[in-house]
Design a protein around this motif. Sequence first.
Motif, mmCIF file in Angstrom:
data_model
loop_
_atom_site.group_PDB
_atom_site.id
_atom_site.type_symbol
_atom_site.label_atom_id
_atom_site.label_comp_id
_atom_site.label_asym_id
_atom_site.label_seq_id
_atom_site.Cartn_x
_atom_site.Cartn_y
_atom_site.Cartn_z
ATOM 1 N N ALA A 181 0.841 -0.691 0.301
ATOM 2 C CA ALA A 181 0.164 -0.022 -0.149
ATOM 3 C C ALA A 181 0.998 1.031 -0.133
ATOM 4 C CB ALA A 181 -1.084 -0.196 1.098
ATOM 5 N N THR A 182 2.274 1.283 0.429
ATOM 6 C CA THR A 182 2.447 2.697 0.644
ATOM 7 C C THR A 182 3.425 2.759 -0.247
ATOM 8 O OG1 THR A 182 3.668 1.777 3.326
ATOM 9 C CG2 THR A 182 4.983 3.407 1.792
ATOM 10 N N LEU A 183 4.312 1.710 -1.442
ATOM 11 C CA LEU A 183 4.876 1.669 -2.713
ATOM 12 C C LEU A 183 4.009 2.491 -3.767
ATOM 13 C CD1 LEU A 183 6.951 1.253 -4.425
ATOM 14 C CD2 LEU A 183 6.317 -1.452 -4.388
ATOM 15 N N ALA A 184 2.239 1.658 -3.304
ATOM 16 C CA ALA A 184 1.183 1.997 -4.358
ATOM 17 C C ALA A 184 0.715 3.161 -4.338
ATOM 18 C CB ALA A 184 -0.031 0.910 -4.388
ATOM 19 N N GLU A 185 0.339 4.340 -2.996
ATOM 20 C CA GLU A 185 0.516 5.604 -2.707
ATOM 21 C C GLU A 185 1.229 6.236 -2.974
ATOM 22 O OE1 GLU A 185 0.002 5.644 1.844
ATOM 23 O OE2 GLU A 185 -1.513 4.413 1.347
ATOM 24 N N ASN A 186 2.621 5.815 -2.617
ATOM 25 C CA ASN A 186 3.905 6.556 -3.903
ATOM 26 C C ASN A 186 3.800 6.592 -5.232
ATOM 27 O OD1 ASN A 186 5.904 7.756 -1.559
ATOM 28 N ND2 ASN A 186 4.714 6.400 -1.101
ATOM 29 N N LEU A 187 3.711 5.570 -5.704
ATOM 30 C CA LEU A 187 3.542 5.494 -7.480
ATOM 31 C C LEU A 187 2.023 6.394 -7.806
ATOM 32 C CD1 LEU A 187 4.255 1.754 -7.533
ATOM 33 C CD2 LEU A 187 5.505 3.954 -8.275
ATOM 34 N N ALA A 188 0.554 6.251 -7.021
ATOM 35 C CA ALA A 188 -0.287 7.283 -6.814
ATOM 36 C C ALA A 188 -0.012 8.889 -7.484
ATOM 37 C CB ALA A 188 -1.270 6.979 -6.950
ATOM 38 N N GLU A 189 0.969 8.882 -6.601
ATOM 39 C CA GLU A 189 1.002 10.299 -6.856
ATOM 40 C C GLU A 189 2.295 10.553 -8.102
ATOM 41 O OE1 GLU A 189 2.787 11.366 -2.813
ATOM 42 O OE2 GLU A 189 1.050 10.436 -2.071
#
Length: 92
Positions: free
Chosen positions: A77-85
Motif C-alpha cells: 500500500a505504501t508503494l502504491a500510494e507513492n506510485l499513484a502520486e
Amino acid sequence: DHKPNILVVAPPPIGEGMLSSPVSATMGKLCVEKSEELAHYYKEQCDLCGVHFLDAAQLGAEFNTIDYMHLTKKGHATLAENLAEMIPELVK
C-alpha cells in the motif's frame, strides 16, 4: 531528443532477517549485501538512458518477517500510494 517515458523502480534491499529465515540457504550469504547495491546500479543506468527512477527503499515500505524480501500488505500500500502520486506527473 526524445527519451522513453519509463519509470524503473528499484526494490528495497533484502532485510538482514533473511539470513536466519527458511530461505537463507537458497539465497546465499551475500544476497543481503548485493541487494543493498542494486538501487545504485539501477539509478546509474536510468541516468544514462534518461528515464525516471524510484528507489523503493526510500519509502520505508514494510517487509514480511518470513523471508524479509517481500512486502507486507501495508508495504504494498505504501508503494502504491507513492506510485499513484508520481505516475500522473510522468504521463503529462
